[in-house]
Design an enzyme around this catalytic site. Sequence first.
Site, short mmCIF file in Angstrom:
data_model
loop_
_atom_site.label_atom_id
_atom_site.label_comp_id
_atom_site.label_asym_id
_atom_site.label_seq_id
_atom_site.Cartn_x
_atom_site.Cartn_y
_atom_site.Cartn_z
NE ARG A 95 -2.60 0.93 3.53
CZ ARG A 95 -3.37 0.68 4.59
NH1 ARG A 95 -4.64 0.38 4.42
NH2 ARG A 95 -2.88 0.72 5.81
CE LYS A 197 -2.58 4.69 7.27
NZ LYS A 197 -3.92 4.97 7.80
CD GLU A 233 -11.99 6.22 4.34
OE1 GLU A 233 -11.47 5.19 4.81
OE2 GLU A 233 -11.44 6.92 3.49
#
Length: 350
Positions: A95, A197, A233
């Site tokens: 990721r 992120k 989210e």
Amino acid sequence: MALRCLSQSSTTLFYLSNICGFRMHGTKAAVSVVEEHVSKMVGTGREDEEYADVDWDNLGFKKETSNKGLIEGMKAYRGEDGRVLLFRPELNAVRMKKGAERMCMHSPSVQQFIEGVKQTVLANRRWVPPPGKGSLYLRPLLFGSGASLGLSAASEFTFLVFGSPVQNYFKEGTSALNLYVEEVIPRAYLGGSGGVKSISNYGPVLEVMRRAKARGFSDVLYLDAETKKNMEEVSASNIFLVKGNTIVTPATNGTILGGITRKSVIEIAIDLGYKVEERVVPVEELKEAEEVFCTGTATGVASVGSITFQNTRTEYKVGDGLVTQQLRSILVGIQTGSIQDTKNWVLEID
């Protein structure tokens, strides 16, 4: 490329006792990993020197430090047999690589990422809590540390791993989450970096959370930026709705972060025979759910007790014998080694 371990005293904030990381110069990072003990205490410099050891006559033109950055979150657990375990670290590594590619950054390879994390855990092994008491929370960080002109990419990027012990987020006696639906500020926009992120993604989140907590809510549920009609989210976790034998969660579409706990819970749920739907979830479906839970590295699998949308509060089932508790127990069991890891999700630290 060098693996750096900066030793620090146990009295430092958050009990951070070691930091490990890589420094990368452009695309020509060496494959070998060299350990370098930099100092006994972070911030210990030569106080007798008035100036840093820099060539002041050759500073270059308008150099800045890049503010690009990516973060990851993961935990090290101690099993009943004393083993120290990492949960699916390769997914964090992948990721971060994808995020770095999206933001035009250089990143460590998957192997280098895992090695940096392992070295951090080994250096901080005594800070991994006893079984059932918590975990060592790890924060891998990749940021531009080289000189750059304006918004151009930095020539150097640094990868660090911070670690500090934390207690279990959701345990017996902990109140279920009390969420508030944010209708004005979205979590991320299509075409942006919401699916990774990125440090910059958390600016609006902090402000919205501050306002929500001031009103007595524990966290915020965000809607999509385009229509403001669909759930995306929670601030730092994914959301699931339970309707009988069906579990529904918003699909990751470029703005929603593909959580590692999310992915794992979906796989566990399917193995247990539940039907899992990853799709667009209108906010109105909140009224149809029997249970709601959030997943994330920090929260694990956390029950949601209520969600307030347009001044209407909807409450959900919480407690033992429910789907949420079943998924949480299995996940924690795998992470801590008390349940057989048939999927090879857990990496044992030597």
